[in-house]
Design a protein around this motif. Structure first.
Motif, PDB file in Angstrom:
ATOM      1  N   VAL A 231       0.846  -1.193   0.000  1.00 44.32           N
ATOM      2  CA  VAL A 231       0.000   0.000   0.000  1.00 44.32           C
ATOM      3  C   VAL A 231       0.879   1.239   0.000  1.00 44.32           C
ATOM      4  CG1 VAL A 231      -1.769   1.295   1.245  1.00 44.32           C
ATOM      5  CG2 VAL A 231      -1.821  -1.215   1.257  1.00 44.32           C
ATOM      6  N   GLU A 232       0.609   2.134  -0.966  1.00 39.66           N
ATOM      7  CA  GLU A 232       1.248   3.453  -0.978  1.00 39.66           C
ATOM      8  C   GLU A 232       0.486   4.320   0.021  1.00 39.66           C
ATOM      9  OE1 GLU A 232       3.912   4.076  -2.675  1.00 39.66           O
ATOM     10  OE2 GLU A 232       3.955   2.318  -3.978  1.00 39.66           O
ATOM     11  N   VAL A 233       1.116   4.650   1.136  1.00 41.01           N
ATOM     12  CA  VAL A 233       0.406   5.268   2.250  1.00 41.01           C
ATOM     13  C   VAL A 233      -0.197   6.614   1.859  1.00 41.01           C
ATOM     14  CG1 VAL A 233       0.668   6.201   4.583  1.00 41.01           C
ATOM     15  CG2 VAL A 233       1.767   4.034   3.963  1.00 41.01           C
ATOM     16  N   ASP A 234       0.542   7.453   1.163  1.00 40.80           N
ATOM     17  CA  ASP A 234       0.048   8.797   0.843  1.00 40.80           C
ATOM     18  C   ASP A 234      -1.176   8.752  -0.064  1.00 40.80           C
ATOM     19  OD1 ASP A 234       2.042   9.838   2.360  1.00 40.80           O
ATOM     20  OD2 ASP A 234       3.352  10.377   0.680  1.00 40.80           O
ATOM     21  N   ARG A 235      -1.182   7.807  -1.014  1.00 44.17           N
ATOM     22  CA  ARG A 235      -2.273   7.739  -1.986  1.00 44.17           C
ATOM     23  C   ARG A 235      -3.327   6.699  -1.616  1.00 44.17           C
ATOM     24  NH1 ARG A 235       2.081   7.282  -5.629  1.00 44.17           N
ATOM     25  NH2 ARG A 235       1.313   5.247  -6.328  1.00 44.17           N
ATOM     26  N   GLY A 236      -3.011   5.800  -0.711  1.00 44.60           N
ATOM     27  CA  GLY A 236      -3.939   4.742  -0.366  1.00 44.60           C
ATOM     28  C   GLY A 236      -4.066   3.680  -1.434  1.00 44.60           C
ATOM     29  N   GLU A 237      -3.165   3.686  -2.403  1.00 48.23           N
ATOM     30  CA  GLU A 237      -3.229   2.726  -3.505  1.00 48.23           C
ATOM     31  C   GLU A 237      -2.697   1.371  -3.056  1.00 48.23           C
ATOM     32  OE1 GLU A 237      -1.066   2.157  -7.849  1.00 48.23           O
ATOM     33  OE2 GLU A 237      -1.385   4.174  -7.066  1.00 48.23           O
ATOM     34  N   GLN A 238      -3.461   0.303  -3.329  1.00 52.44           N
ATOM     35  CA  GLN A 238      -3.071  -1.047  -2.945  1.00 52.44           C
ATOM     36  C   GLN A 238      -2.700  -1.854  -4.180  1.00 52.44           C
ATOM     37  OE1 GLN A 238      -5.767  -3.095  -0.346  1.00 52.44           O
ATOM     38  NE2 GLN A 238      -6.513  -1.200   0.587  1.00 52.44           N
ATOM     39  N   ASN A 239      -1.612  -2.599  -4.092  1.00 54.58           N
ATOM     40  CA  ASN A 239      -1.149  -3.386  -5.230  1.00 54.58           C
ATOM     41  C   ASN A 239      -0.728  -4.780  -4.778  1.00 54.58           C
ATOM     42  OD1 ASN A 239      -1.249  -1.368  -7.397  1.00 54.58           O
ATOM     43  ND2 ASN A 239       0.331  -0.320  -6.214  1.00 54.58           N
ATOM     44  N   PRO A 240      -1.043  -5.801  -5.578  1.00 58.27           N
ATOM     45  CA  PRO A 240      -0.561  -7.144  -5.278  1.00 58.27           C
ATOM     46  C   PRO A 240       0.840  -7.357  -5.851  1.00 58.27           C
ATOM     47  CG  PRO A 240      -2.019  -7.220  -7.166  1.00 58.27           C
ATOM     48  CD  PRO A 240      -1.964  -5.781  -6.725  1.00 58.27           C
ATOM     49  N   VAL A 241       1.669  -8.063  -5.103  1.00 52.12           N
ATOM     50  CA  VAL A 241       3.020  -8.404  -5.543  1.00 52.12           C
ATOM     51  C   VAL A 241       3.226  -9.884  -5.264  1.00 52.12           C
ATOM     52  CG1 VAL A 241       5.491  -8.027  -5.158  1.00 52.12           C
ATOM     53  CG2 VAL A 241       3.915  -6.084  -5.134  1.00 52.12           C
ATOM     54  N   HIS A 242       3.634 -10.636  -6.291  1.00 48.35           N
ATOM     55  CA  HIS A 242       3.805 -12.077  -6.162  1.00 48.35           C
ATOM     56  C   HIS A 242       5.280 -12.418  -6.359  1.00 48.35           C
ATOM     57  CE1 HIS A 242      -0.559 -12.250  -6.346  1.00 48.35           C
ATOM     58  NE2 HIS A 242      -0.505 -11.526  -7.455  1.00 48.35           N
ATOM     59  N   ILE A 243       5.888 -13.035  -5.340  1.00 50.46           N
ATOM     60  CA  ILE A 243       7.326 -13.286  -5.328  1.00 50.46           C
ATOM     61  C   ILE A 243       7.578 -14.754  -5.013  1.00 50.46           C
ATOM     62  CG2 ILE A 243       9.484 -12.804  -4.099  1.00 50.46           C
ATOM     63  CD1 ILE A 243       8.500  -9.945  -3.686  1.00 50.46           C
ATOM     64  N   ALA A 244       8.482 -15.358  -5.770  1.00 46.36           N
ATOM     65  CA  ALA A 244       8.956 -16.714  -5.477  1.00 46.36           C
ATOM     66  C   ALA A 244      10.465 -16.646  -5.300  1.00 46.36           C
ATOM     67  CB  ALA A 244       8.599 -17.674  -6.604  1.00 46.36           C
ATOM     68  N   GLY A 245      10.945 -16.919  -4.094  1.00 46.96           N
ATOM     69  CA  GLY A 245      12.381 -16.832  -3.843  1.00 46.96           C
ATOM     70  C   GLY A 245      12.897 -15.442  -4.102  1.00 46.96           C
ATOM     71  N   ASP A 246      13.832 -15.317  -5.053  1.00 49.32           N
ATOM     72  CA  ASP A 246      14.370 -13.989  -5.377  1.00 49.32           C
ATOM     73  C   ASP A 246      13.942 -13.529  -6.764  1.00 49.32           C
ATOM     74  OD1 ASP A 246      15.911 -15.799  -6.767  1.00 49.32           O
ATOM     75  OD2 ASP A 246      17.842 -14.881  -6.272  1.00 49.32           O
ATOM     76  N   VAL A 247      12.753 -13.957  -7.185  1.00 52.38           N
ATOM     77  CA  VAL A 247      12.208 -13.566  -8.486  1.00 52.38           C
ATOM     78  C   VAL A 247      10.784 -13.048  -8.305  1.00 52.38           C
ATOM     79  CG1 VAL A 247      11.488 -14.403 -10.759  1.00 52.38           C
ATOM     80  CG2 VAL A 247      13.659 -15.171  -9.778  1.00 52.38           C
ATOM     81  N   VAL A 248      10.481 -11.917  -8.932  1.00 54.08           N
ATOM     82  CA  VAL A 248       9.114 -11.384  -8.951  1.00 54.08           C
ATOM     83  C   VAL A 248       8.359 -12.074 -10.082  1.00 54.08           C
ATOM     84  CG1 VAL A 248       7.694  -9.324  -9.285  1.00 54.08           C
ATOM     85  CG2 VAL A 248       9.860  -9.155  -8.027  1.00 54.08           C
ATOM     86  N   LEU A 249       7.256 -12.716  -9.759  1.00 55.29           N
ATOM     87  CA  LEU A 249       6.445 -13.361 -10.792  1.00 55.29           C
ATOM     88  C   LEU A 249       5.540 -12.346 -11.486  1.00 55.29           C
ATOM     89  CD1 LEU A 249       5.465 -16.656  -8.960  1.00 55.29           C
ATOM     90  CD2 LEU A 249       7.458 -16.200 -10.418  1.00 55.29           C
ATOM     91  N   SER A 250       4.941 -11.462 -10.700  1.00 54.96           N
ATOM     92  CA  SER A 250       4.148 -10.378 -11.278  1.00 54.96           C
ATOM     93  C   SER A 250       3.919  -9.314 -10.218  1.00 54.96           C
ATOM     94  CB  SER A 250       2.803 -10.885 -11.824  1.00 54.96           C
ATOM     95  OG  SER A 250       1.969 -11.331 -10.773  1.00 54.96           O
ATOM     96  N   ALA A 251       3.749  -8.082 -10.698  1.00 58.97           N
ATOM     97  CA  ALA A 251       3.487  -6.915  -9.863  1.00 58.97           C
ATOM     98  C   ALA A 251       2.996  -5.825 -10.814  1.00 58.97           C
ATOM     99  CB  ALA A 251       4.751  -6.469  -9.124  1.00 58.97           C
TER     100      ALA A 251
END
Length: 204
Positions: free
Chosen positions: A168-188
């Motif tokens: 969550v971006e605190v100033d804007r209140g924007e929420q985003n999903p982040v999917h991580i496996a180990g040391d790789v981002v699968l999607s964001a």
């Protein structure tokens, strides 16, 4: 040592902004990520070199974009030097923050390692210095990270453990999903993993 390619795009209209060709590795003293960024036409557009210690703190950061360069580290908060394209002027900065963020998937891995939220616990808040293309101008912001759940996906060798975060971006209140496996981002938001030559590394 994972090696692959992320596609980068505008999170709102899906415009393709380029690709990030990366490799990363874990070690007894932390984690290192290096990448080269290209435009949609394949031209060089920048680079990332980030090293973390075992606690997830940035011990070395070097970014290049459009002739701009930033070098930074966790020192009395976070400290950096930003140099203009001519190389004539260097501006130093220091902020009472925990780490850096920016357009690269490297920062999502870094901050998940720094915070390490657990499922069911209160979201963890972090102050970051954002350095985003094209000019890498520093902007201080606050985020909260929470671990929504962890899932296992079957593969040919062993299950792939995926951590699903809410950022969550605190100033804007924007929420985003982040999917991580180990040391790789699968999607964001704005990031998709397109190629991966070997499985993600796991952190001890």
């Amino acid at each position: 040592m994972p090696r692959g390619r992320y596609s980068l795009h505008d999170p709102h209209d899906r415009t393709h902004l380029g690709d990030e060709h990366f490799q990363c590795a874990t070690g007894p003293s932390g984690w290192r990520y290096v990448s080269q960024i290209t435009t949609p036409a394949g031209d060089h557009a920048g680079s990332v070199d980030l090293a973390l210690d075992e606690l997830g703190r940035p011990i070395r950061l070097e970014l290049h974009a459009a002739g701009w360069r930033v070098r930074g580290a966790a020192l009395d908060g976070v400290t950096w030097v930003r140099t203009d394209p001519t190389g004539e002027h260097a501006q130093e900065g220091n902020v009472a923050a925990h780490s850096f963020t920016g357009a690269s998937p490297a920062f999502l891995i870094a901050n998940s390692r720094l915070l390490r939220p657990s499922a069911g616990e209160q979201a963890r808040r972090v102050r970051l210095v954002a350095l985003t293309p094209p000019v890498l101008a520093p902007l201080t912001l606050d985020q909260t990270w929470s671990l929504v759940d962890t899932s296992a996906h079957e593969t040919d060798s062993e299950p792939l453990i995926v951590h699903n975060y809410r950022v969550v971006e605190v100033d804007r209140g924007e929420q985003n999903p982040v999917h991580i496996a180990g040391d790789v981002v699968l999607s964001a938001p704005g990031i998709e993993l397109e190629e991966l030559e070997s499985p993600p590394s796991t952190f001890s």
